[in-house]
Design a protein around this motif. Structure first.
Motif, short mmCIF file in Angstrom:
data_model
loop_
_atom_site.label_atom_id
_atom_site.label_comp_id
_atom_site.label_asym_id
_atom_site.label_seq_id
_atom_site.Cartn_x
_atom_site.Cartn_y
_atom_site.Cartn_z
N GLU B 82 84.47 5.66 -55.40
CA GLU B 82 84.82 6.92 -54.73
C GLU B 82 83.55 7.67 -54.38
OE1 GLU B 82 88.60 9.01 -55.51
OE2 GLU B 82 87.31 10.60 -56.32
N ALA B 83 83.38 7.94 -53.10
CA ALA B 83 82.12 8.52 -52.62
C ALA B 83 82.25 8.80 -51.12
CB ALA B 83 80.95 7.57 -52.86
N ASP B 84 81.22 9.41 -50.57
CA ASP B 84 81.08 9.51 -49.12
C ASP B 84 80.27 8.32 -48.64
OD1 ASP B 84 80.60 13.07 -49.42
OD2 ASP B 84 82.43 11.98 -48.96
N TYR B 85 80.68 7.75 -47.52
CA TYR B 85 79.99 6.60 -46.94
C TYR B 85 79.56 6.95 -45.52
CZ TYR B 85 81.56 3.89 -50.90
OH TYR B 85 81.76 3.42 -52.18
N TYR B 86 78.31 6.62 -45.23
CA TYR B 86 77.73 6.92 -43.92
C TYR B 86 77.25 5.65 -43.26
CZ TYR B 86 77.59 11.78 -45.52
OH TYR B 86 77.92 13.02 -45.99
N CYS B 87 77.61 5.46 -42.00
CA CYS B 87 76.98 4.39 -41.24
C CYS B 87 75.77 4.97 -40.52
CB CYS B 87 77.95 3.75 -40.25
SG CYS B 87 78.50 4.81 -38.90
N GLN B 88 74.85 4.10 -40.23
CA GLN B 88 73.59 4.48 -39.57
C GLN B 88 73.27 3.40 -38.54
OE1 GLN B 88 69.99 3.65 -41.73
NE2 GLN B 88 69.11 5.65 -41.26
N ALA B 89 73.06 3.83 -37.32
CA ALA B 89 72.69 2.89 -36.26
C ALA B 89 71.25 3.14 -35.88
CB ALA B 89 73.61 3.08 -35.05
N TRP B 90 70.51 2.05 -35.76
CA TRP B 90 69.08 2.14 -35.46
C TRP B 90 68.81 1.78 -33.99
CZ3 TRP B 90 65.26 3.57 -38.91
CH2 TRP B 90 65.66 3.68 -40.25
N GLU B 91 67.93 2.52 -33.41
CA GLU B 91 67.44 2.22 -32.07
C GLU B 91 65.92 2.31 -32.13
OE1 GLU B 91 68.94 2.88 -27.57
OE2 GLU B 91 69.19 4.53 -28.97
N ARG B 92 65.27 1.16 -32.16
CA ARG B 92 63.84 1.07 -32.45
C ARG B 92 63.60 1.77 -33.79
NH1 ARG B 92 63.83 2.52 -27.16
NH2 ARG B 92 63.01 4.58 -27.60
N SER B 93 62.76 2.78 -33.83
CA SER B 93 62.47 3.40 -35.12
C SER B 93 63.29 4.65 -35.40
CB SER B 93 60.98 3.75 -35.20
OG SER B 93 60.64 4.64 -34.15
N THR B 94 64.13 5.03 -34.47
CA THR B 94 64.95 6.22 -34.69
C THR B 94 66.33 5.82 -35.15
OG1 THR B 94 65.78 6.33 -32.43
CG2 THR B 94 63.69 7.43 -32.88
N ALA B 95 67.05 6.76 -35.71
CA ALA B 95 68.36 6.45 -36.27
C ALA B 95 69.34 7.58 -36.00
CB ALA B 95 68.24 6.22 -37.77
N VAL B 96 70.60 7.21 -36.04
CA VAL B 96 71.66 8.20 -35.95
C VAL B 96 72.70 7.88 -37.01
CG1 VAL B 96 72.90 6.90 -34.19
CG2 VAL B 96 73.30 9.35 -34.42
N PHE B 97 73.20 8.91 -37.67
CA PHE B 97 74.22 8.74 -38.70
C PHE B 97 75.59 9.09 -38.15
CE2 PHE B 97 71.86 7.89 -42.53
CZ PHE B 97 70.61 8.45 -42.32
N GLY B 98 76.59 8.40 -38.65
CA GLY B 98 77.95 8.83 -38.43
C GLY B 98 78.24 10.06 -39.26
N GLY B 99 79.38 10.68 -39.00
CA GLY B 99 79.72 11.92 -39.69
C GLY B 99 80.10 11.75 -41.16
N GLY B 100 80.29 10.49 -41.57
CA GLY B 100 80.63 10.23 -42.96
C GLY B 100 82.13 10.07 -43.17
N THR B 101 82.47 9.23 -44.13
CA THR B 101 83.86 8.99 -44.51
C THR B 101 84.01 9.20 -46.00
OG1 THR B 101 84.22 7.37 -42.74
CG2 THR B 101 85.71 7.29 -44.64
N LYS B 102 84.92 10.06 -46.38
CA LYS B 102 85.18 10.28 -47.80
C LYS B 102 86.19 9.25 -48.27
CE LYS B 102 86.59 13.73 -51.20
NZ LYS B 102 85.34 13.51 -51.98
N LEU B 103 85.77 8.38 -49.17
CA LEU B 103 86.65 7.38 -49.74
C LEU B 103 87.26 7.92 -51.02
CD1 LEU B 103 87.83 4.50 -49.73
CD2 LEU B 103 85.87 3.83 -51.15
N THR B 104 88.57 7.99 -51.03
CA THR B 104 89.30 8.44 -52.22
C THR B 104 90.02 7.25 -52.83
OG1 THR B 104 89.61 10.65 -51.26
CG2 THR B 104 91.06 10.02 -53.09
N VAL B 105 89.83 7.06 -54.11
CA VAL B 105 90.49 5.98 -54.84
C VAL B 105 91.56 6.62 -55.71
CG1 VAL B 105 90.20 4.03 -56.39
CG2 VAL B 105 88.34 4.67 -54.82
N LEU B 106 92.80 6.40 -55.34
CA LEU B 106 93.86 7.09 -56.07
C LEU B 106 95.00 6.15 -56.50
CD1 LEU B 106 95.67 7.02 -53.34
CD2 LEU B 106 94.88 9.35 -53.06
#
Lengths: 118, 106
Positions: B82-106
Motif C-alpha cells: 500500500e503506497a503511492d506509485y508514480y510512473c516516470q517517462a524519460w526523454e533524453r536526460s529530462t523526465a516527467v512524472f505521472g500524477g501518481g496512483t494511490k494503491l489501497t490494499v483492503l
C-alpha cells in the motif's frame, strides 16, 4: 553506502532567494548525472532540473526556467539548486536524486522543505 | 511538453493482482520507470526500462510498456505494498512524472 543529504530549506517570502545543497557520499559523485525533484504538500512528484556529471549540460522544467539554477561541485561532492524570485507555488519538499543512466533515479535523499509565504 | 497520465487510485484485495497504468503518446518509445512512495518516505525505484526490477525489489513486481501504455503489475499484493506509485517517462536526460496512483490494499 550511497547517501544523499539535502539542506538549505526554510521559510522565505515571495520574491526572495534560497540555495539548496545536496551532500553526496558512498559513490563516485563526479560520474553521475544528478536531478532535483520536488513534491508540494499532499501532491505528486515534479521533476525540476538535471545536471550532467561534468556540468556541461543542464535542463529545467518550464516553470522554473530563468529563476532556478542547478550546479555542482565535484571536488566537494555537492549538488546545488539556486532558487530566485520564489513564488508560493514553489513551496515543496525538494529531493536530490542520482541518475543511474538508463536505470532511473536509483537513490534519493530525504528532502528539504521550502515554504514560500508572506 | 510531454505528459503521462495515471489513475488517481486503485484498490485491491490482499493476495490479488494490482495493475497500475501510465498513459502517454507513443510511450513505448520512452524509458519508463516506476517509483513506490510510502507515507512520509522518499520514493523508491521499483521498475526501470519498463520491465526491469532493481535488486531488492520483490519478484511480485513486474512491468510492461507497449503502445501508449505502461503497466506496473503487483501479483499477490501484500498489505506492505500500500503506497503511492508514480510512473516516470524519460526523454533524453529530462523526465516527467505521472500524477501518481494511490494503491489501497483492503
Amino acid at each position: 553506502q550511497v547517501q544523499l543529504v539535502e539542506s538549505g530549506g526554510g521559510v522565505v517570502q515571495p520574491g526572495t532567494s534560497l540555495r539548496l545543497s545536496c551532500a553526496a557520499s558512498g559513490f563516485t559523485f563526479s560520474s553521475y548525472t544528478m536531478h532535483w525533484v520536488r513534491q508540494a504538500p499532499g501532491k505528486g512528484l515534479e521533476w525540476v532540473a538535471v545536471i550532467s556529471s561534468d556540468a556541461t549540460n543542464k535542463e529545467y522544467t518550464d516553470s522554473v526556467k530563468g529563476r532556478f539554477t542547478i550546479s555542482r561541485d565535484n571536488s566537494r561532492n555537492r549538488l546545488y539548486l539556486q532558487m530566485s524570485s520564489l513564488r508560493a507555488e514553489d513551496t515543496a519538499l525538494y529531493y536530490c536524486a542520482r541518475d543511474d543512466s538508463g536505470i532511473g533515479n536509483d537513490y534519493w535523499g530525504q528532502g528539504t522543505l521550502v515554504t514560500v509565504s508572506s | 511538453s510531454y505528459e503521462v497520465t495515471q489513475p488517481p487510485s486503485v484498490s485491491v484485495s490482499p493476495g490479488q493482482t494490482a495493475r497500475i497504468t501510465c498513459s502517454g503518446e507513443k510511450l513505448e518509445n520512452k524509458y519508463v520507470c516506476w517509483y513506490q512512495q510510502k507515507a512520509g518516505q522518499s520514493p523508491v525505484l521499483v521498475m526501470y526500462q519498463g520491465s526491469k526490477r532493481p535488486s531488492g525489489i520483490p519478484e511480485r513486481f513486474s512491468g510492461s510498456n507497449s503502445g501508449n501504455t505502461a503497466t506496473l503489475t503487483i501479483s499477490g499484493t501484500q498489505a506492505m505494498d500500500e503506497a503511492d506509485y508514480y510512473c516516470q517517462a524519460w526523454e533524453r536526460s529530462t523526465a516527467v512524472f505521472g500524477g501518481g496512483t494511490k494503491l489501497t490494499v483492503l
